[in-house]
Design an enzyme around this catalytic site. Structure first.
Site, PDB file in Angstrom:
ATOM      1  N   HIS A 193      50.288  38.623  35.250  1.00  0.00           N
ATOM      2  CA  HIS A 193      49.141  38.132  34.483  1.00  0.00           C
ATOM      3  C   HIS A 193      48.375  37.127  35.314  1.00  0.00           C
ATOM      4  O   HIS A 193      48.977  36.352  36.055  1.00  0.00           O
ATOM      5  CB  HIS A 193      49.603  37.473  33.172  1.00  0.00           C
ATOM      6  CG  HIS A 193      48.509  37.359  32.176  1.00  0.00           C
ATOM      7  ND1 HIS A 193      47.635  36.305  32.168  1.00  0.00           N
ATOM      8  CD2 HIS A 193      48.116  38.196  31.198  1.00  0.00           C
ATOM      9  CE1 HIS A 193      46.756  36.499  31.207  1.00  0.00           C
ATOM     10  NE2 HIS A 193      47.015  37.640  30.598  1.00  0.00           N
ATOM     11  N   ASP A 225      51.748  43.730  26.997  1.00  0.00           N
ATOM     12  CA  ASP A 225      51.717  45.193  26.957  1.00  0.00           C
ATOM     13  C   ASP A 225      53.066  45.832  27.249  1.00  0.00           C
ATOM     14  O   ASP A 225      53.221  47.038  27.120  1.00  0.00           O
ATOM     15  CB  ASP A 225      50.689  45.719  27.976  1.00  0.00           C
ATOM     16  CG  ASP A 225      49.273  45.341  27.583  1.00  0.00           C
ATOM     17  OD1 ASP A 225      48.967  45.396  26.387  1.00  0.00           O
ATOM     18  OD2 ASP A 225      48.478  44.975  28.471  1.00  0.00           O
TER      19      ASP A 225
HETATM   20  N1  CMC Z   1      53.524  45.033  40.034  1.00  0.00           N
HETATM   21  C1  CMC Z   1      53.701  44.756  41.355  1.00  0.00           C
HETATM   22  N2  CMC Z   1      53.053  43.779  42.012  1.00  0.00           N
HETATM   23  C2  CMC Z   1      52.171  43.039  41.304  1.00  0.00           C
HETATM   24  C3  CMC Z   1      51.935  43.267  39.940  1.00  0.00           C
HETATM   25  C4  CMC Z   1      52.642  44.296  39.302  1.00  0.00           C
HETATM   26  N3  CMC Z   1      52.459  44.551  38.007  1.00  0.00           N
HETATM   27  N4  CMC Z   1      51.005  42.389  39.496  1.00  0.00           N
HETATM   28  C5  CMC Z   1      50.671  41.636  40.566  1.00  0.00           C
HETATM   29  N5  CMC Z   1      51.379  42.034  41.661  1.00  0.00           N
HETATM   30  C6  CMC Z   1      51.322  41.423  42.991  1.00  0.00           C
HETATM   31  C7  CMC Z   1      50.092  41.856  43.763  1.00  0.00           C
HETATM   32  O1  CMC Z   1      50.337  42.980  44.562  1.00  0.00           O
HETATM   33  C8  CMC Z   1      49.778  40.621  44.573  1.00  0.00           C
HETATM   34  O2  CMC Z   1      50.630  40.621  45.681  1.00  0.00           O
HETATM   35  P1  CMC Z   1      50.113  39.965  47.091  1.00  0.00           P
HETATM   36  O3  CMC Z   1      49.823  38.536  46.806  1.00  0.00           O
HETATM   37  O4  CMC Z   1      51.266  40.182  48.009  1.00  0.00           O
HETATM   38  O5  CMC Z   1      48.897  40.757  47.478  1.00  0.00           O
HETATM   39  C9  CMC Z   1      50.201  39.457  43.674  1.00  0.00           C
HETATM   40  O6  CMC Z   1      51.209  40.001  42.788  1.00  0.00           O
HETATM   41  C10 CMC Z   1      49.070  38.883  42.836  1.00  0.00           C
HETATM   42  O7  CMC Z   1      48.425  39.963  42.163  1.00  0.00           O
HETATM   43  P2  CMC Z   1      46.876  40.006  41.856  1.00  0.00           P
HETATM   44  O8  CMC Z   1      46.472  41.420  41.615  1.00  0.00           O
HETATM   45  O9  CMC Z   1      46.130  39.245  42.919  1.00  0.00           O
HETATM   46  O10 CMC Z   1      46.831  39.154  40.523  1.00  0.00           O
HETATM   47  P3  CMC Z   1      45.698  39.161  39.438  1.00  0.00           P
HETATM   48  O11 CMC Z   1      45.805  37.880  38.716  1.00  0.00           O
HETATM   49  O12 CMC Z   1      44.384  39.503  40.070  1.00  0.00           O
HETATM   50  O13 CMC Z   1      46.080  40.399  38.491  1.00  0.00           O
HETATM   51  C11 CMC Z   1      46.981  41.686  36.732  1.00  0.00           C
HETATM   52  C12 CMC Z   1      46.664  40.273  37.248  1.00  0.00           C
HETATM   53  C13 CMC Z   1      47.425  41.593  35.280  1.00  0.00           C
HETATM   54  C14 CMC Z   1      45.733  42.577  36.812  1.00  0.00           C
HETATM   55  C15 CMC Z   1      48.118  42.293  37.609  1.00  0.00           C
HETATM   56  O14 CMC Z   1      49.292  41.512  37.488  1.00  0.00           O
HETATM   57  C16 CMC Z   1      48.401  43.755  37.252  1.00  0.00           C
HETATM   58  O15 CMC Z   1      47.747  44.661  37.771  1.00  0.00           O
HETATM   59  N6  CMC Z   1      49.412  44.002  36.331  1.00  0.00           N
HETATM   60  C17 CMC Z   1      49.673  45.342  35.853  1.00  0.00           C
HETATM   61  C18 CMC Z   1      48.677  45.725  34.769  1.00  0.00           C
HETATM   62  C19 CMC Z   1      48.935  44.991  33.451  1.00  0.00           C
HETATM   63  O16 CMC Z   1      50.055  44.939  32.976  1.00  0.00           O
HETATM   64  N7  CMC Z   1      47.866  44.480  32.844  1.00  0.00           N
HETATM   65  C20 CMC Z   1      47.914  43.817  31.539  1.00  0.00           C
HETATM   66  C21 CMC Z   1      47.598  42.362  31.610  1.00  0.00           C
HETATM   67  S1  CMC Z   1      48.008  41.474  30.105  1.00  0.00           S
HETATM   68  C22 CMC Z   1      47.045  42.161  28.860  1.00  0.00           C
HETATM   69  C23 CMC Z   1      45.588  42.165  29.118  1.00  0.00           C
HETATM   70  O17 CMC Z   1      45.033  41.266  29.741  1.00  0.00           O
HETATM   71  O18 CMC Z   1      44.935  43.091  28.661  1.00  0.00           O
END
Ligand code: CMC
Length: 431
Positions: free
Chosen positions: A308, A366
């Site tokens: 998140h 989720d």
């Molecule tokens: N699985 C594996 N690695 C992950 C994941 C994951 N679910 N989420 C983040 N990472 C890693 C990512 O690869 C990155 O690694 P590095 O720093 O080495 O490049 C690091 O963690 C930070 O990730 P980010 O994408 O820069 O973080 P963000 O804050 O931009 O993204 C997120 C947040 C929710 C989009 C992301 O965690 C994600 O894609 N999660 C899976 C989708 C999900 O479950 N979404 C629902 C969110 S909660 C409900 C809602 O908001 O609707």
């Protein structure tokens, strides 16, 4: 506006600029850069808004480090346990918990707006049966502005109020109709003798051929899912609603924009993607392979329902959702659910893995919601529409808050331009 207690000094090429710092009631201080471009001729750069407060708000507060979510100051776990969705809707919209009389009046208003204009039924019939219910919802909610002209004048607070009530009341009807249409069953009209959650379940699962009695356990679980998704401060879809609204767009168009944004798998679409992932994993022995894929930078796969932007400890909604999943499956008599077993094993494996611990990746809302919804009988394609109907109150409360602020402006970000500078057009023969 928040209190301005301090200033920061920014120095560019030897010239200094004083920037006010506002102190919120909770959360980090906020550096006010509104006059920066006019004074210093520079923009700030923050494409994913990781360090940007886009507005001031009094509705929802998240402390990502503590895993805390407050609506108007009330913790989400208390609301999920002691309150119910329509009371939370009132709290969001009006700022305080209602008295018994206020709640009764509000519930009656919402209940009496649940039907949609009969001609909207034809609108549904224009869609293909195999359309995703979110696609149908984007279209139908946007089309509400063509049916409810008398609540599109955003300058009139009474019309804003009516639009808010209509959206909260009609969204379950629209989501249920999108579902019924996709499975080829007749639409079921709302029933005013049922509460908000029970009415939604009835509209989804009843058929004219026989009586359908809503299980109160299902209704309570549904209501809790609605409550847990009600609002989440300036997330992507809420910011979309605010940005759309900043141009003066009508409320139904703004909420349709929010639904479109929510659909993406990084946001609300993650609940569908998560259950599909759990099914693909199939059983706990396959977990190491998927954990390895999630950690592999050359593989786009991510653990859905994990991570998140704001929560860097745990998502308090996920904690309640996990408890609910256990309770609901137990109460519905579902024993040894293999998906729940896979989810729990996956959570344990990920939490024990340094990759997820170091990056502070925890289950989010989720992760467990799809398991409950599937046990209730919803297909995966309905998971995100249920999120959208729950989040409508958050979107509309934030929309109302923005419009009530006389200082609100059109949202118009700038850019870091990296394209060509001016050059002369060349004729096609010479390229
Ligand atoms: N699985 C594996 N690695 C992950 C994941 C994951 N679910 N989420 C983040 N990472 C890693 C990512 O690869 C990155 O690694 P590095 O720093 O080495 O490049 C690091 O963690 C930070 O990730 P980010 O994408 O820069 O973080 P963000 O804050 O931009 O993204 C997120 C947040 C929710 C989009 C992301 O965690 C994600 O894609 N999660 C899976 C989708 C999900 O479950 N979404 C629902 C969110 S909660 C409900 C809602 O908001 O609707």
């Amino acid at each position: 506006m928040a209190e301005t207690t301090k200033t920061a000094t920014l120095t560019i090429d030897g010239q200094s600029f004083e920037l006010p710092i506002h102190s919120p009631t909770a959360g980090p201080d906020v550096l006010d850069i509104r006059k920066l471009y006019a004074q210093a001729g520079v923009f700030t750069y923050d494409p994913g808004f990781t360090s940007t407060a886009s507005c001031d708000s009094t509705i929802t507060f998240i402390d990502g480090g503590k895993g805390e979510l407050l609506h108007r100051g009330y913790p989400i776990d208390q609301l999920a346990e002691k309150s119910h969705y329509l009371e939370v809707c009132y709290l969001m919209l009006y700022g305080e918990l209602p008295t018994a009389t206020e709640l009764e009046k509000f519930e009656s208003t919402i209940t009496n707006h649940t039907m949609i204009h009969e001609q909207m039924h034809n609108f549904f019939r224009g869609f293909r049966r195999d359309a995703h219910p979110m696609a149908t919802m984007v279209g139908v909610v946007g089309a509400m502005s063509a049916f409810y002209h008398d609540s599109t004048d955003i300058a009139d607070p009474i019309q804003r109020e009516i639009a808010s009530h209509r959206l909260i009341a009609k969204m379950p009807t629209i989501a249920a109709m999108a579902y019924k249409y996709s499975v080829g069953q007749p639409f079921v009209y709302p029933r005013n003798d049922l509460d908000y959650a029970a009415n939604f379940i009835h509209m989804c699962f009843a058929v004219p051929a026989e009586e359908y009695v809503v299980d109160p356990i299902m209704a309570r679980a549904m209501d809790r899912i609605f409550t847990l998704h009600a609002d989440h401060e300036q997330n992507a879809s809420t910011s979309t609603v605010r940005l759309a609204s900043s141009s003066g767009a009508n409320p139904f168009a703004c909420i349709a924009a929010g639904i479109a944004c929510l659909w993406g798998p990084s946001h609300g679409g993650a609940n569908q993607a998560c259950l599909e992932m759990l099914k693909e994993i199939g059983s706990p022995e396959n977990i190491p392979e998927y954990i390895a894929r999630a950690k592999d930078k050359d593989d786009p796969f991510r653990l859905m329902g994990f991570g998140h932007r704001v929560y860097k400890n745990f998502d308090p909604r996920a904690t309640v959702m996990k408890q609910s999943a256990d309770e609901v499956l137990d109460l519905l008599g579902v024993e040894n659910n293999p998906i729940l077993a896979t989810a729990k094993a996956l959570e344990a494996a990920a939490l024990a893995d340094p990759y997820f611990a170091d990056k502070k990746l925890f289950p989010n809302v989720d992760f467990y919601s799809g398991i409950i919804l599937e046990a209730m009988g919803f297909p995966t394609s309905m998971f995100t529409p249920i999120f959208a109907l729950s989040r409508t109150v958050g979107w509309i409360s934030q929309w109302k808050e923005q419009l009530s602020d006389p200082a609100h402006k059109i949202g118009r970000p700038r850019q870091l331009y990296l394209g060509e500078t001016e050059r002369d057009y060349t004729d096609i023969e010479t390229r």
